[in-house]
Scaffold this active site. Structure first.
Site, short mmCIF file in Angstrom:
data_model
loop_
_atom_site.label_atom_id
_atom_site.label_comp_id
_atom_site.label_asym_id
_atom_site.label_seq_id
_atom_site.Cartn_x
_atom_site.Cartn_y
_atom_site.Cartn_z
N ASN A 27 0.88 -1.17 0.00
CA ASN A 27 0.00 0.00 0.00
C ASN A 27 0.92 1.22 0.00
OD1 ASN A 27 -1.73 2.09 0.48
ND2 ASN A 27 -2.39 1.41 2.52
N LYS A 29 0.24 4.23 -0.31
CA LYS A 29 -0.38 5.45 0.25
C LYS A 29 -0.11 6.62 -0.71
CE LYS A 29 -0.18 3.31 4.72
NZ LYS A 29 -0.06 3.43 6.18
N HIS A 113 -9.44 1.19 5.06
CA HIS A 113 -8.17 1.45 5.73
C HIS A 113 -8.40 2.44 6.87
CE1 HIS A 113 -4.08 2.72 6.50
NE2 HIS A 113 -3.69 1.60 5.89
N GLU A 115 -6.79 4.90 7.86
CA GLU A 115 -6.58 6.31 7.51
C GLU A 115 -7.83 6.89 6.86
OE1 GLU A 115 -2.90 5.70 5.39
OE2 GLU A 115 -1.96 5.16 7.30
N GLU A 185 -5.16 -4.71 10.67
CA GLU A 185 -4.18 -3.65 10.83
C GLU A 185 -4.45 -2.90 12.14
OE1 GLU A 185 -2.37 -2.60 6.70
OE2 GLU A 185 -3.90 -1.15 7.21
N GLY A 191 2.62 2.63 10.69
CA GLY A 191 3.55 3.74 10.51
C GLY A 191 4.28 4.14 11.78
N SER A 230 3.63 -1.79 10.36
CA SER A 230 5.08 -1.83 10.57
C SER A 230 5.69 -3.20 10.28
CB SER A 230 5.43 -1.37 12.00
OG SER A 230 5.03 -0.03 12.18
P1 13P Z 1 3.15 0.60 7.62
O1 13P Z 1 3.67 -0.69 7.05
O2 13P Z 1 3.86 1.82 7.11
O3 13P Z 1 3.04 0.54 9.11
O4 13P Z 1 1.65 0.77 7.07
C1 13P Z 1 0.78 -0.31 7.16
C2 13P Z 1 -0.45 0.01 6.42
O5 13P Z 1 -1.20 0.92 6.77
C3 13P Z 1 -0.74 -0.78 5.20
O6 13P Z 1 -2.03 -0.54 4.74
#
Ligand code: 13P
Length: 271
Positions: A27, A29, A113, A115, A185, A191, A230
Site C-alpha cells: 500500500n 499510500k 483502511h 486512515e 491492521e 507507521g 510496521s
Molecule cells: P506501515 O507498514 O507503514 O506501518 O503501514 C501499514 C499500512 O497501513 C498498510 O495498509
C-alpha cells in the site's frame, strides 16, 4: 481420490492443511512520482520473478495505475487501488468508480483502511458499500479492520474487529468474503515502527477466522487474512509463520523494492 462433496464436509485432515496462497500487497499510500514509481515498479517486477508461491501485488495512487498496468503487463505481479467510490458513475466530482479500476486492470482495491476511516470519516456502512461495489465490479476488496491503541487498552479489540467485519457480512452475506481478503491492521502499529507481536497478531487473526467459521466453515478456511502495521523484512518471517497469518499489507516497507521483495521472499518461504 477427488472429493466431490460439499466443502464443509471435507475430511478433517484436508481442512487442517494450510491451503491458502500467501499474499503480500504494497500500500504505497500517497507517495511517489513518475520517475520514482517507474523505478519501483521495475525493481518489483524484476525481483518477483523469483517468488514462486506467494502472490505479490502493489497498490499505487490512482494516477499511477496506467503506468503500473503497462509496467507490470506480462509479469505475475498484480495491482490494485487504495480506495474507490461508493457510487458507480455520474456527478461525483473527484471520485473514481470500481468499473474504472477494473478497466485499468486492477485485481484488488483496499477498503476500510484506518486512515480513511479516521481522516475521511468513512464509517462501517460506507466501508460495507465500498466492499459491495468493488465486488460487483469483479474486483477483490482488501477489507481492513483493526483497533486503536485506546481500544486495545480498554480490551475491546475483539468487539471493534467484530463490528467492522459484521458490517460487511450483514450487508453482503458471509459468502461474499470469499471474493475478497481481510487485513488486520492494528491502528497503533501503522507507521509507528511498533509491530504487533506474532502472538498478538495471531490471536486476532484466529478470532476473525473463528467468527467467520461460526457462519461458514469453508469460507473461513479459505479466506486470506493479512497482517499490516510496521511489517518489514526483519519481522515478516515470524509473523508469517503463524497459522492464521496469510500475508501482509505493507506500507512504508513497500516503497523500496529490496525491502518489499524481502517480505515477499519470507511469504514464499512460509508455506
Ligand atoms: P506501515 O507498514 O507503514 O506501518 O503501514 C501499514 C499500512 O497501513 C498498510 O495498509
Amino acid at each position: 481420490m477427488i472429493f466431490t462433496g460439499p466443502a464443509d464436509k471435507l475430511p478433517r485432515f484436508l481442512t487442517e492443511v494450510r491451503m491458502r496462497q500467501p499474499l503480500v500487497a504494497g500500500n504505497w499510500k500517497m507517495n511517489g512520482s513518475k520517475s520514482g514509481v517507474a523505478e519501483l515498479l521495475a525493481g518489483v517486477k524484476a525481483g518477483a520473478g523469483s517468488i514462486a508461491r506467494a502472490e505479490v501485488a502493489v497498490c499505487p495512487p490512482y494516477v499511477f495505475l496506467p503506468m503500473t498496468a503497462a509496467a507490470l503487463a506480462g509479469s505475475t505481479v498484480r495491482w490494485g487501488a487504495q480506495n474507490l467510490s461508493t457510487e458507480t458513475a455520474g456527478a461525483y466530482t473527484g471520485e473514481v468508480a470500481a468499473s474504472m479500476l477494473k478497466d485499468f486492470g486492477c485485481t484488488y482495491v483496499i477498503v476500510g483502511h484506518s486512515e480513511r476511516r479516521t481522516l475521511y470519516g468513512e464509517d462501517d456502512a460506507i466501508v460495507a458499500r465500498k466492499f459491495a461495489v468493488a465486488r460487483a465490479a469483479g474486483l477483490k476488496p482488501i477489507l481492513c479492520v483493526g483497533e486503536t491503541l485506546e481500544e486495545r487498552e480498554q480490551s475491546v479489540t475483539e468487539q471493534v474487529v467484530a463490528r467492522q467485519l459484521d458490517a460487511v457480512i450483514e450487508r453482503e452475506g458471509v459468502a461474499a468474503l470469499a471474493d475478497g481478503v481481510i487485513a488486520y491492521e492494528p491502528v497503533w502499529a501503522i507507521g509507528t515502527g511498533r509491530t504487533a507481536t506474532p502472538e498478538q497478531a495471531q490471536e486476532v487473526h484466529a478470532f476473525i477466522r473463528a467468527r467467520i467459521a461460526d457462519r461458514d466453515a469453508a469460507v473461513a478456511a479459505g479466506l486470506r487474512i493479512l497482517y499490516g502495521g510496521s511489517m518489514n523484512a526483519g519481522n515478516a518471517a515470524e509473523l508469517l509463520a503463524k497459522p492464521d497469518i496469510d500475508g501482509g499489507l505493507i506500507g512504508g516497507a513497500s516503497l523500496k523494492a529490496p525491502d518489499f521483495l524481502a517480505i515477499c521472499q519470507a511469504a514464499d518461504a512460509s508455506l
